[in-house]
Enzyme design. Structure first.
Site, PDB file in Angstrom:
ATOM      1  N   ASP A  94       0.852  -1.192   0.000  1.00 40.82           N
ATOM      2  CA  ASP A  94       0.000   0.000   0.000  1.00 40.82           C
ATOM      3  C   ASP A  94       0.881   1.233   0.000  1.00 40.82           C
ATOM      4  O   ASP A  94       1.517   1.567   1.012  1.00 40.82           O
ATOM      5  CB  ASP A  94      -0.906  -0.013   1.233  1.00 40.82           C
ATOM      6  CG  ASP A  94      -1.952   1.087   1.178  1.00 40.82           C
ATOM      7  OD1 ASP A  94      -1.906   1.894   0.223  1.00 40.82           O
ATOM      8  OD2 ASP A  94      -2.795   1.140   2.078  1.00 40.82           O
ATOM      9  N   ASP A 117       8.351   5.151 -42.104  1.00 46.54           N
ATOM     10  CA  ASP A 117       9.597   5.852 -42.419  1.00 46.54           C
ATOM     11  C   ASP A 117       9.324   7.344 -42.522  1.00 46.54           C
ATOM     12  O   ASP A 117       8.399   7.768 -43.243  1.00 46.54           O
ATOM     13  CB  ASP A 117      10.197   5.341 -43.738  1.00 46.54           C
ATOM     14  CG  ASP A 117      10.661   3.903 -43.621  1.00 46.54           C
ATOM     15  OD1 ASP A 117      11.311   3.588 -42.610  1.00 46.54           O
ATOM     16  OD2 ASP A 117      10.382   3.106 -44.529  1.00 46.54           O
ATOM     17  N   ASP A 174      -9.752  -7.226-103.328  1.00 50.53           N
ATOM     18  CA  ASP A 174     -10.695  -7.950-102.478  1.00 50.53           C
ATOM     19  C   ASP A 174     -10.098  -9.294-102.125  1.00 50.53           C
ATOM     20  O   ASP A 174      -9.210  -9.803-102.819  1.00 50.53           O
ATOM     21  CB  ASP A 174     -12.043  -8.120-103.177  1.00 50.53           C
ATOM     22  CG  ASP A 174     -13.151  -8.465-102.180  1.00 50.53           C
ATOM     23  OD1 ASP A 174     -12.862  -8.473-100.970  1.00 50.53           O
ATOM     24  OD2 ASP A 174     -14.279  -8.724-102.622  1.00 50.53           O
ATOM     25  N   HIS A 176     -27.195  11.775 -86.764  1.00 46.14           N
ATOM     26  CA  HIS A 176     -25.776  11.440 -86.622  1.00 46.14           C
ATOM     27  C   HIS A 176     -25.603  10.249 -85.671  1.00 46.14           C
ATOM     28  O   HIS A 176     -24.779  10.264 -84.749  1.00 46.14           O
ATOM     29  CB  HIS A 176     -24.979  12.642 -86.130  1.00 46.14           C
ATOM     30  CG  HIS A 176     -24.987  13.790 -87.084  1.00 46.14           C
ATOM     31  ND1 HIS A 176     -24.161  13.853 -88.188  1.00 46.14           N
ATOM     32  CD2 HIS A 176     -25.762  14.910 -87.149  1.00 46.14           C
ATOM     33  CE1 HIS A 176     -24.397  14.954 -88.865  1.00 46.14           C
ATOM     34  NE2 HIS A 176     -25.380  15.617 -88.260  1.00 46.14           N
ATOM     35  N   CYS A 197     -18.897  13.744 -88.952  1.00 44.56           N
ATOM     36  CA  CYS A 197     -18.468  12.671 -88.059  1.00 44.56           C
ATOM     37  C   CYS A 197     -17.090  12.136 -88.413  1.00 44.56           C
ATOM     38  O   CYS A 197     -16.550  11.315 -87.688  1.00 44.56           O
ATOM     39  CB  CYS A 197     -19.469  11.512 -88.081  1.00 44.56           C
ATOM     40  SG  CYS A 197     -21.122  11.967 -87.522  1.00 44.56           S
ATOM     41  N   ASP A 235     -20.876  17.356 -63.550  1.00 40.34           N
ATOM     42  CA  ASP A 235     -19.872  18.385 -63.798  1.00 40.34           C
ATOM     43  C   ASP A 235     -20.536  19.529 -64.551  1.00 40.34           C
ATOM     44  O   ASP A 235     -21.624  19.375 -65.126  1.00 40.34           O
ATOM     45  CB  ASP A 235     -18.704  17.816 -64.611  1.00 40.34           C
ATOM     46  CG  ASP A 235     -17.517  18.762 -64.610  1.00 40.34           C
ATOM     47  OD1 ASP A 235     -17.484  19.651 -63.742  1.00 40.34           O
ATOM     48  OD2 ASP A 235     -16.636  18.631 -65.471  1.00 40.34           O
TER      49      ASP A 235
END
Length: 1470
Positions: free
Chosen positions: A536, A800, A1056, A1189, A1216, A1237
């Site tokens: 103690d 490290d 061809d 398109h 295109c 976005d």
């Protein structure tokens, strides 16, 4: 009139009696008011004659103005009367009291400020101690009156500096709002905006304030609409919301609104109120702790609790009444029990001073000692009266523990309660305010000597660290105790080394560890008798029961105080006591004690110390969970040899003592196999746990550090030190709720007893979460340390640490030692043997110096036989060396690995590979070195062509090499050098972004004309930065030219080829316009090979210029890309023929349409080989494409055209043909993931959202790129489609509160990426590009940009097929949603079916069998499963019942092999 009425003459008195008491009121001032004012002057020590003059009224106002805000009604009436008198003396016309008060505030602007302006410097400092200076430092801030005009007085730099320092120190704490109120008193909006503009580093908080300003300004405009019609000449316009904010108003206008407008509008006060609302919102965000959560700790001083409480109160956005209620109720309610009892005894509504005085010292050691002493004194006096022990002894007067005087107790002491510091023991301050050394790991000697500082020998788990001196103190740890004892380390500060002869027995003695989770009881020998006693440290004396020990010799009677009162004991001197292995002598008391106690008189001699460590309990614990539906590993431990079992037992015993492992019992249902291997030195064992099964079940982690830091990206430093964190994983605690899953078992030899089971308390080796948790935890710790040690630059990778600074050597070493001490406080040890202080520093495979860096030595070994494993290691070495050694090649060496699978297969070297190996060996002989990055210098990247499809590049700054690299990646079979060069540039750009965060200037070996000629038709590269064209050989060139127009005067060759798929036989040939033809028989060929062979034949038989027409889209695609190298021998031969030509025109026509020579050659080569089928509906497809398109897949599916025909229709379209179609890749995305976005088209803002998995887009034009508009668009998406995850960049509109609130409401997880990072927003960036291309094709068909955007969305979603499933984006999205619903429904049905069991009969057998598992239920029969066999039973011979078998819980399992086998089997079957 009397004395008082002489304050005014008759004319002034007439004016005075015409002034109203209140605006629009009936009552006016009278003579009785002057008489009343004269009588009230005595209350303030003023003479009534001061009312007679203007100067006297000013002096009265100077006295009354500080008291007016908090004064009584009578005092406010007196102040108002004096202001009216001042206006009468100054002959200013006023109608009522309010006008007089306004004039006094404007013109005089408080009399005390005029005194400040005329007071000399010496007196100024003295007078200013009691008051607050004006923000501008001027007596008339913020304006001065010059004639009838007001001139603005700007804020002083001192005020702005005080404001900036306050924000930097408080970080938008609760103190910022009153600080702003004090500094901005009387400011105009111009001044307030100046205060906000100086806060450059707090854009997030300023954005919040800005949003509040916009909201308040809009509300002001709604409640104060401008008047209709034009304003009269010379009239000042009313301020709007933007005028109050200072964005559309001048300083002069602001002054006029404040001082001269009618009615006046204090725009400064209004704007201050808006800013305060914003600052309160910032304070709430930066201080998320609510006042409801502030509770006093069990041992926390009441003063500290009050400080935390009022800090939280100040951050609360509530009215004064609510805060008052919180203070009155919560302050006492949330106090700890000790303080709550005292506070309730003070009665209703005690003052804060009374509470602080009453609760001084509550919970501290002095308070507990006082209570214990008073209790023991009362009990002791009662016992002595009963025993008669107090006869003849006068009772000493009581002594106060507070002031030390006799005659009264502490509770009766009139002096203030004294406080003492728990650290230094000195009065006058608390431990938190102590300026002494804060030792996080201290050892207290029991005998009260001066304490010494000890280093921790254990981290969180108890890993030992090396001491800083050679002097070591031996330890003998107890088997049952954790690692709580450390070796002592002599400190360099305030201590000197003592010779061994002068060292006390305590310093060179040993001491043992004792656990505190049970009583520290030890057996000691006292006077030759063994006695068990409690050690103690709180007991002064040693006392033993008289029943346990009888001592001989003389003794003295003595009464000692204990918890139960006084005890009569016998005192024996010079008694020998053996404690552990020490022989001690001292005083022993024998008496009727409840328990034997060894007190400090012996513990001090034994060298006992209390070791109290600041362990890693302060490190935050990262919560971990298993994947949804997964369970922990339950694998059986495999057999181990005896020596491995013994080794594991020793390892686990040590780890358990250090606290890294804890024992568990059979109630833990989980187990993972464990084994061990010998370390490199073969003398020790290393424990390994096979966590593969646990890794599968553990939640996924994101690697917070995507790669290792590179020396070339580090800044040049004068001093460098490398530090390694020892036993990194064992320093971080594991989530207590997850520890049970890491359990493993150490078996016994021959199963002689049950195995010993353990679980990890810290991060285990081999578990997939350990690297991420350690990196994240260590990063947070280092962030706190970096704020303190700003002179150091710290770079971390796992355990490290690279530490650099621009300081001198001694200063740098001191800073590094401080860093190590801070890490040690957090439980992260940095062993001395792993600290590198002198160059060269070995770090991450590099050798570092303060001015340069190198690679660690690389040697290429020579072997007789090379295996696949050896070659893989060789290539790895060369790739590692390629970052500094230019010219290294590995292409031919890598070719040796093709087709090899077994690591031990022997590889035969080719001559090319051997030559490449020897060349690399020579390059590595010359040592190379790199430099460090200088941010102020330009970054350049030079590219060289090595030949054989390999490239080299170097990053440079002013001619010095930072880093080099190589590139040899080839995606396609046929390619050219310009395409590879574009790939090289992309790799360099990405590498530069990762290392330096910026793009370099490129030096490329290509001429501008050559590049632009190729780039005009090259569309597959989506991102190419700017570069410089450097004419450095060898140059990249185009070896042949394909013309875009037919060559006049030259013959046209129709070529061809045909092939029979069954026989693999075919023909190739050509026919010209002039009738020349040639056909060649082919064997073991394909249609594509035959087509290419026909082109080769035409090139061989034609002149230097030639026109070639083919119907092969495959051959056309290869040759129009102008390849210069190919893995196909046939293509290589075609390239060789094309190089010899001056010009070549190559054209495609659709097959089987009866086109001239194409039909003839087609019939010629197809005869006997294939069947010819001519196709219609081409015109319809062309019309469809001209309108929408559409892409070639949609045309092929809608009109039944072959792919080559559909592709040619798209290729022939002038709109295109420019860049063709993008190459579609595969995106790993969930059905609920969207990307969003904003892009710009024709100067307008277009917000685009794409469903990642399907490519479906939603887009519309928005007026402003704000959070509100973005949230509206997001709400539309949520209302139309199922969305669970939204990914955007970190723009302000996407990170706004509106979008966050909408994501919260819609239960959408929102993540952000980094703009311009190749790994972020890939899908939405691609869709923006496609959307712009579609709009460019249809822009002429619509008038408005909004229409073009919506039409482009329709075309993309419904008119273009391709990608996954060959569907349109809309079809793919709907298909995914319906598939998900079907899967969920099917899983529900299957789960319900599996809950039933079937009893059945077979054939004529009357016996019911079962129960079997129900697999499927039909109208006439059921399918069931019994064991491994599936059976079909007629419905009439089956009885289906629900399985009511009780479910086994985790604790019901036996954890034995084979137990619950049937359940596991059924789970496996399902």
């Amino acid at each position: 009139m009397g004395a008082a009425t002489s304050a005014l003459n008759r004319r002034q008195l007439d004016e005075f009696e015409h002034i109203r008491l209140r605006p629009n009121g009936k009552k006016k001032y009278q003579i009785k008011h002057l008489i009343w004012a004269g009588k009230k002057m005595d209350r303030f020590g003023l003479h009534e004659k001061l009312l007679e003059t203007e100067e006297g009224c000013k002096k009265i106002i100077e006295v009354l103005s500080p008291l007016e805000p908090t004064g009584s009604e009578g005092m406010k009436s007196l102040y108002n009367l004096v202001c009216v008198l001042l206006c009468v003396h100054q002959e200013k016309k006023v109608k009522d009291t309010e006008e007089a008060l306004a004039i006094v505030r404007q013109c005089c602007h408080l009399v005390d400020k005029e005194k400040t302006a005329v007071t000399p410097p010496g007196g100024q400092q003295k007078n200013n101690t009691g008051g607050t200076a004006t923000p501008g430092g001027s007596q008339n801030f913020p304006a001065q009156q010059q004639g009838n005009a007001w001139v603005h007085v700007p804020l002083s730099p001192r005020t702005l500096n005080a404001w900036v320092k306050a924000v930097e120190e408080k970080k938008f704490g609760a103190e910022i709002v009153p600080m702003f109120q004090a500094l901005s008193e009387g400011c105009t909006p111009y001044d307030i905006n100046q205060m906000l503009n100086v806060l450059g580093d707090h854009q997030g908080a300023l954005q919040i304030v800005k949003e509040i300003i916009n909201e308040e300004a809009a509300q002001w405009d709604v409640t104060h609409p401008p008047p209709a019609g034009p304003l009269p000449a010379g009239q000042l316009r009313d301020p709007g919301g933007s005028d109050i904010a200072g964005t559309t108003s001048t300083v002069q206008e602001q002054l006029e609104w404040i001082y001269t407008a009618n009615p006046r509008v204090d725009v400064g006060a209004i704007y201050r109120r808006w800013i305060i609302l914003g600052l309160q919102k910032c304070v709430k965000m930066y201080n998320p702790v609510s006042v409801l959560d502030i509770r006093q700790g069990p041992k926390e001083p009441f003063k500290d609790y009050v400080d935390r409480f009022y800090k939280a109160i100040r951050a609360e956005q509530a009215s004064g009444e609510v805060k008052q209620w919180m203070t009155e109720s919560l302050l006492i309610q949330n106090a700890n029990p000790d303080c709550k009892v005292i506070l309730k005894g003070l009665g209703m509504h005690p003052t804060l001073e009374e509470m602080l005085t009453a609760c001084q010292g509550v919970g501290g050691p002095s308070y507990k000692a006082k209570v214990m002493a008073e209790m023991m004194q009362n009990l002791q006096s009662q016992n002595m009266v009963q025993q008669g022990g107090g006869r003849g002894r006068p009772r000493p007067p009581p002594k106060c523990y507070n002031c030390g005087k006799f005659g009264h107790m502490q509770r009766q002491c009139p002096e203030p309660r004294k406080i003492k510091c728990l650290k230094c023991g000195k009065p006058g301050h608390l431990a938190k305010d102590c300026r002494g050394q804060v030792n996080f790991f201290r050892v207290w000697p029991v005998d009260g000597d001066k304490t010494k500082k000890f280093s921790r020998s254990h981290s969180w788990g108890g890993t030992k660290c090396a001491p800083s001196t050679e002097q070591l103190y031996t330890l003998r740890p107890s088997k049952e105790a954790p690692a709580a004892v450390c070796r002592e380390r002599e400190t360099n500060e305030k201590s000197e080394q003592k010779p061994p002869s002068e060292q006390s027995r305590l310093e060179r003695g040993i001491f043992f560890e004792l656990p505190l989770w049970r009583r520290p009881i030890r057996t000691c020998i006292i006077g030759g008798t063994a006695v068990k006693a409690l050690l103690d440290t709180g007991a002064d004396d040693t006392i033993i029961k008289d029943t346990d020990l009888q001592l001989r010799g003389s003794w003295r009677p003595k009464i000692v105080g204990g918890i139960g009162g006084g005890l009569n004991v016998k005192e024996y001197d010079n008694v020998e006591v053996q404690l552990e292995d020490k022989i001690l002598r001292g005083t022993v008391l024998i008496g009727a004690t409840p328990i034997n106690i060894i007190g400090r008189n012996f513990l001090a001699q034994a060298g006992a110390k209390l070791v109290m460590g600041q362990l890693s309990q302060t490190i935050p614990i990262t919560p971990v969970r298993l994947k949804e539906g997964a369970r922990g590993p339950r694998l059986k431990q495999w057999p181990l040899s005896k020596e491995k079992i013994i080794a594991l037992q020793e390892i686990c015993k040590t780890l358990e003592e250090e606290g890294k492992l804890s024992r568990v019992g059979g109630d833990n249902a989980y187990n993972t196999p464990v084994f061990c291997i010998r370390k490199k030195d073969k003398s020790q064992w290393r424990m390994l746990v096979d966590f593969r099964e646990l890794n599968k079940a553990t939640q996924d982690f994101f690697e917070v550090q995507l790669g290792i830091p590179h020396p070339a990206g580090l800044k040049k430093m004068k001093q460098i030190t490398i530090i390694d964190v020892g036993d990194a994983y064992y320093s971080i605690p594991l989530d207590p709720e997850f520890r049970k899953y890491t359990a493993f078992t150490i078996p016994t030899v021959n199963n002689e007893g049950p195995g010993i089971r353990y679980q990890f308390n810290c991060l285990p080796q081999g578990w997939k979460g350990s690297p991420t948790i350690f990196q994240n935890t260590a990063s947070k710790i280092l962030e706190e340390i970096k704020k303190e040690l700003k002179q150091l630059t710290i770079v971390q990778y796992m355990d490290d640490l690279w530490v650099g600074s621009q300081e001198e050597g001694p200063k740098h070493d001191q800073l590094v030692q401080t860093l190590r001490n801070r890490l040690q406080e957090w439980g992260l040890e940095t062993p001395e043997k792993k600290v590198q202080r002198e160059p060269p520093f070995e770090w991450m495979g590099y050798k570092l110096w303060p001015h340069k860096w190198k690679l660690q030595s690389i040697e290429l070994e020579k072997k007789e036989q090379w295996t696949v494993n050896d070659l893989q290691k060789l290539v790895g070495k060369l790739n590692w060396a390629a970052q500094l050694y230019p010219g290294l090649r590995t292409k031919n060496i890598c070719k040796l690995l093709r087709g090899k699978k077994n690591l031990l297969d022997v590889v035969e070297w080719t001559p090319e590979a051997e030559a490449e190996y020897e060349e690399n060996k020579e390059i590595l002989k010359t040592e190379q070195e790199g430099t460090y990055y200088a941010p102020e210098k330009p970054l350049r990247a030079a590219v060289q062509k090595l030949g054989d499809g390999q490239w080299s590049y170097q990053f440079k700054q002013e001619g010095k090499i930072l880093k080099v690299g190589k590139f040899a990646k080839q995606k396609a079979t046929h390619t050219n050098e310009l395409r590879v060069l574009a790939g090289v540039v992309q790799k360099i750009g990405k590498e530069a972004l990762v290392i330096w965060g910026q793009l370099p200037t490129f030096e490329l070996p290509v001429e501008r004309d050559t590049w632009e000629q190729w780039w005009a038709d090259y569309w597959q590269v989506s991102w190419i930065p700017e570069w410089d064209f450097v004419s450095v050989p060898p140059l990249v060139t185009l070896w042949y030219t394909l013309t875009k127009e037919p060559i006049p005067g030259e013959d046209v060759y129709y070529v061809d080829g045909a092939c029979n798929r069954q026989s693999k036989e075919g023909k190739a040939g050509y026919i010209t316009q002039q009738g020349k033809q040639r056909v060649q028989q082919l064997e073991n060929t394909t249609n594509q090979q035959a087509e290419l062979t026909a082109i080769k034949m035409a090139l061989e038989d034609s002149g230097p210029k030639v026109n070639i027409v083919t119907d092969s889209q495959y051959a056309m695609g290869i040759l129009t890309a102008q390849p210069t190298q190919s893995d196909s021998p046939l293509v290589e031969q075609i390239i060789a023929q094309m190089v010899q030509k001056e010009a070549i025109y190559l054209q495609w026509v659709p097959a089987h349409k009866g086109i001239g020579g194409n039909e003839e050659i087609d019939k010629l080569v197809s005869k006997g080989v294939r069947r010819i089928l001519f196709i219609g509906r081409i015109e319809e497809a062309q019309e469809e494409h001209d309108r929408y398109h559409s892409n070639w897949r949609n045309l092929a599916d809608t009109f039944g055209l072959p792919q080559i025909v559909a592709k040619e229709i798209v290729a022939m379209c002038p709109k295109c043909q420019v860049k063709g179609e993008p190459i579609h890749g595969q995106v790993d995305a969930s059905p609920g993931v969207w990307q969003m976005d904003c892009t710009h088209i024709e100067g307008k803002i277009v917000i685009v959202a794409v469903h990642v998995a399907s490519g479906f887009i939603e887009a519309e034009v928005i007026p402003r790129e704000t959070g509100k508009e973005t949230a509206k668009f997001l709400l539309k998406i949520i209302g139309r489609w199922p969305i669970t995850h939204l990914h955007t960049d970190n723009g302000p509109n996407f990170t706004s509160q509106e979008v966050a609130a909408m994501c919260w409401w819609g239960k959408v997880e929102h993540t952000t990426g980094v703009p311009y990072n190749p790994q972020s927003q890939g899908s939405i960036e691609s869709m923006n590009k496609q959307l712009k291309e579609i709009i460019g094709k249809i822009r002429d068909d619509c008038q408005y940009t909004e229409t073009a955007v919506l039409m482009a969305c329709h075309i993309h979603n419904f008119k273009r097929k391709g990608g996954i499933g060959g569907l349109t984006a809309a079809e793919r999205l709907i298909n995914m949603i319906t598939t998900q619903l079907e899967i969920n429904t099917l899983q529900t049905k299957i789960q319900k079916i599996l809950n039933f069991r079937v009893y059945y009969r077979e054939g004529r057998d009357p016996v019911w069998k079962g129960p079997a598992r129900l697999i499927w239920k039909g109208e006439g029969a059921v399918v069931l499963k019994e064991g491994e066999e599936l059976k079909v039973v007629p419905r009439r011979k089956a009885k289906i019942i629900k399985d009511y078998e009780p479910r086994k819980t985790l604790g019901d399992e036996t954890h034995l092999e084979g137990a619950g086998g049937s359940d596991h089997q059924m789970a496996g079957d399902s």
